[in-house]
Write an enzyme that holds these catalytic residues in place. Structure first.
Site, mmCIF file in Angstrom:
data_model
loop_
_atom_site.group_PDB
_atom_site.id
_atom_site.type_symbol
_atom_site.label_atom_id
_atom_site.label_comp_id
_atom_site.label_asym_id
_atom_site.label_seq_id
_atom_site.Cartn_x
_atom_site.Cartn_y
_atom_site.Cartn_z
ATOM 1 N N GLY A 99 53.933 30.676 51.250
ATOM 2 C CA GLY A 99 53.847 30.170 49.890
ATOM 3 C C GLY A 99 54.208 31.205 48.834
ATOM 4 O O GLY A 99 54.093 30.956 47.640
ATOM 5 N N GLY A 101 57.227 32.523 48.309
ATOM 6 C CA GLY A 101 58.571 32.354 47.749
ATOM 7 C C GLY A 101 59.701 32.878 48.630
ATOM 8 O O GLY A 101 60.801 33.098 48.138
ATOM 9 N N LYS A 102 59.441 33.045 49.930
ATOM 10 C CA LYS A 102 60.491 33.541 50.837
ATOM 11 C C LYS A 102 61.634 32.529 50.950
ATOM 12 O O LYS A 102 62.796 32.870 50.743
ATOM 13 C CB LYS A 102 59.924 33.799 52.250
ATOM 14 C CG LYS A 102 58.854 34.843 52.304
ATOM 15 C CD LYS A 102 58.327 35.033 53.708
ATOM 16 C CE LYS A 102 57.644 33.813 54.291
ATOM 17 N NZ LYS A 102 56.424 33.409 53.602
ATOM 18 N N SER A 103 61.284 31.276 51.262
ATOM 19 C CA SER A 103 62.335 30.266 51.458
ATOM 20 C C SER A 103 63.048 29.986 50.139
ATOM 21 O O SER A 103 64.253 29.751 50.115
ATOM 22 C CB SER A 103 61.744 28.963 51.995
ATOM 23 O OG SER A 103 61.068 29.225 53.192
ATOM 24 N N TYR A 104 62.292 30.015 49.025
ATOM 25 C CA TYR A 104 62.911 29.778 47.719
ATOM 26 C C TYR A 104 63.975 30.836 47.454
ATOM 27 O O TYR A 104 65.071 30.540 47.005
ATOM 28 C CB TYR A 104 61.832 29.804 46.623
ATOM 29 C CG TYR A 104 62.372 29.545 45.240
ATOM 30 C CD1 TYR A 104 62.522 28.244 44.772
ATOM 31 C CD2 TYR A 104 62.753 30.598 44.406
ATOM 32 C CE1 TYR A 104 63.037 27.998 43.506
ATOM 33 C CE2 TYR A 104 63.279 30.359 43.147
ATOM 34 C CZ TYR A 104 63.413 29.057 42.701
ATOM 35 O OH TYR A 104 63.934 28.824 41.448
ATOM 36 N N ASP A 247 64.496 34.336 57.198
ATOM 37 C CA ASP A 247 63.333 33.868 56.449
ATOM 38 C C ASP A 247 62.153 34.009 57.414
ATOM 39 O O ASP A 247 61.989 33.196 58.323
ATOM 40 C CB ASP A 247 63.590 32.402 56.054
ATOM 41 C CG ASP A 247 62.503 31.826 55.182
ATOM 42 O OD1 ASP A 247 61.485 32.496 54.953
ATOM 43 O OD2 ASP A 247 62.678 30.667 54.739
ATOM 44 N N GLY A 250 55.147 33.416 57.603
ATOM 45 C CA GLY A 250 54.130 33.977 56.697
ATOM 46 C C GLY A 250 53.419 35.160 57.333
ATOM 47 O O GLY A 250 53.096 35.132 58.515
HETATM 48 P P1 ADP Z 1 57.367 30.541 51.528
HETATM 49 O O1 ADP Z 1 58.701 30.245 52.105
HETATM 50 O O2 ADP Z 1 57.129 31.995 51.298
HETATM 51 O O3 ADP Z 1 56.250 29.934 52.299
HETATM 52 P P2 ADP Z 1 58.304 28.916 49.343
HETATM 53 O O4 ADP Z 1 59.600 29.578 49.114
HETATM 54 O O5 ADP Z 1 58.333 27.622 50.072
HETATM 55 O O6 ADP Z 1 57.291 29.893 50.078
HETATM 56 O O7 ADP Z 1 57.607 28.762 47.934
HETATM 57 C C1 ADP Z 1 56.419 28.030 47.725
HETATM 58 C C2 ADP Z 1 56.565 27.200 46.458
HETATM 59 O O8 ADP Z 1 56.735 28.047 45.330
HETATM 60 C C3 ADP Z 1 57.757 26.269 46.496
HETATM 61 O O9 ADP Z 1 57.395 25.051 45.890
HETATM 62 C C4 ADP Z 1 58.794 26.974 45.666
HETATM 63 O O10 ADP Z 1 59.665 26.084 45.047
HETATM 64 C C5 ADP Z 1 57.936 27.724 44.652
HETATM 65 N N1 ADP Z 1 58.582 28.988 44.292
HETATM 66 C C6 ADP Z 1 58.656 30.086 45.037
HETATM 67 N N2 ADP Z 1 59.295 31.085 44.406
HETATM 68 C C7 ADP Z 1 59.641 30.600 43.208
HETATM 69 C C8 ADP Z 1 60.328 31.136 42.061
HETATM 70 N N3 ADP Z 1 60.796 32.386 42.072
HETATM 71 N N4 ADP Z 1 60.505 30.346 41.013
HETATM 72 C C9 ADP Z 1 60.043 29.080 40.995
HETATM 73 N N5 ADP Z 1 59.392 28.513 42.018
HETATM 74 C C10 ADP Z 1 59.181 29.247 43.119
HETATM 75 MG MG MG Z 2 59.140 29.155 53.821
#
Ligand code: ADP
Ligand code: MG
Length: 398
Positions: A99, A101-104, A247, A250
């Protein structure tokens, strides 16, 4: 390891954090990131770390310090793509708790502005190839997309393939995944549709950290081959670069996720492969410092690539002729203090080791030692506080 870049990025609060009235504990200035202890008293000093890049993405475009997807790509993706065209293997890892922001950052969201490093890298790669006017230079691209879940490999581009794929070792080419689909692509559209197909096939499971969280490592690999014909000799030379965009699962510790049973086992395996990745980077850093000390060949420290499927398969991208970037994703919220601090420490410790290793070389006098230290620190943007500690350390080492 020739070069490792380290970046961190902080995202906006999510709904869960807002619901718990979370307070921001992250501050960034230039390349440094500071973390404040929750409920700290006024005299408490934050912990400050310095990286190649610190990306402030907690606010929005109205904030002049805000780093959007384009900026992150322009700094990291573009440079790595350039290295790939030069013939290096490159690797970008996104690290951090679920959560964060890795995938984002790696994949991004649907809209053009919110696309992450992977689609932007692919787009620019094809733009560059399409713009090629040298009739003696030709390009070809192959793509694979796999998921490593609990040390088992699944092919995301061939979801119909039942079961897990075997990891084998070729006597010349090294470790590889048997029967993994490697698809030739000729346009950005081709690669984009494979990416979307693979993303749909990813294993997701629920933990308390995030409603839909990825518990697997996703490895998107682009194999870029450049063939150049020499007009004088008519010989064809070939440059092959592997671009691995990873990616990671967690990094949270099991106790924070409320995991039990199968979920707990899953967590242990994921942490094991992340620990191995840390150890591999650490050993490579030690090796680099041994090389700086001009140790004899054969005295190389052992690199535990084989201890996890992830590091074993990425051996070529981590050691040798490679360029690596670690991108740590952070939550800004006080409720994630412990995890965020541990994420910040992970990439920092590994690179610090490299520098401390180098300065152990014997010096004629204190001045040249200090000058050398200052040069290393300047090159690596390490903060003055660290300079003080290192000087003390060097004094003791003498
Ligand atoms: P992870 O892959 O690390 O588990 P995600 O990339 O899925 O996390 O991010 C979790 C949530 O936060 C998603 O809904 C994503 O869209 C949001 N998010 C993450 N990074 C950003 C960012 N830099 N700006 C806006 N939203 C973000
Ligand atoms: Mg992810």
């Amino acid at each position: 390891m020739s070069s490792v870049k380290v970046a961190v990025r902080v995202r906006p609060f999510n709904a869960r954090e807002k619901g718990r009235n979370a307070v921001s504990i992250i501050a960034m200035e230039g390349k440094t990131t500071s973390i404040y202890r929750p409920k700290a008293v006024a005299t408490d000093q934050p912990k400050t770390f310095s990286f190649d890049y610190s990306y402030w993405s907690q606010t929005g475009p109205e904030d002049p310090n805000f780093a959007n997807q384009e900026q992150v790509y322009n700094d990291i993706g573009k440079e790595m793509l350039e290295h790939a065209f030069e013939g290096y293997n490159v690797c970008i890892f996104a690290y951090g708790q679920t959560g964060s922001g890795k995938s984002y950052t790696m994949m991004g969201m649907g809209t053009r502005e919110e696309e992450g490093i992977i689609p932007r890298t692919c787009l620019e790669m094809f733009e560059r190839m399409d713009g090629n006017e040298d009739s003696n230079l030709t390009y070809s691209v192959e793509v694979s997309y796999m998921e490593i879940y609990c040390e088992r490999v699944k092919d995301l581009l061939n979801p119909k393939s039942k079961g897990n794929l075997r990891v084998r070792e070729h006597p010349v080419l090294g470790p590889y995944v048997e029967s993994l689909a490697k698809l030739a692509v000729t346009t950005f559209g081709n690669i984009k549709s494979l990416m979307d197909e693979g993303n749909k096939a990813r294993t997701v499971a629920s933990t308390n950290m995030n409603a839909v969280s990825s518990r697997s490592h996703a490895v998107f690999t682009i194999i870029l081959t450049q063939k150049k014909r020499d007009t004088l000799t008519e010989l064809i030379s070939e440059k092959v670069s592997k671009i691995s965009l990873v990616d990671l699962a967690g990094s949270e510790r099991a106790k924070d996720t409320g995991a039990e049973g199968k979920r707990l086992q899953e967590g242990a395996k994921i942490n094991q492969s992340l620990t191995t990745l840390g150890k591999v980077i650490h050993s490579l850093a030690e090796q680099a410092s041994s090389a700086a000390k001009k140790k004899k060949k054969g005295e190389k420290s052992f690199v535990p690539y084989r201890d996890s499927v992830l590091t074993w398969l990425l051996r070529e991208n981590l050691g040798g002729n490679s360029r690596t970037c670690m991108l740590a994703a952070l939550s800004p919220a006080d409720i994630n203090y412990e995890e965020t601090l541990s994420t910040l420490r992970t990439p920092f410790q590994d690179t610090t080791l490299l520098y401390l290793g180098i300065i152990r070389t014997p010096f004629q006098d204190t001045t040249s030692l200090y000058l050398r230290i200052i040069r290393i620190l300047r090159c690596n943007n390490i903060i003055p506080l660290t300079l003080l500690c290192v000087c003390r350390y060097a004094d003791r080492a003498k």
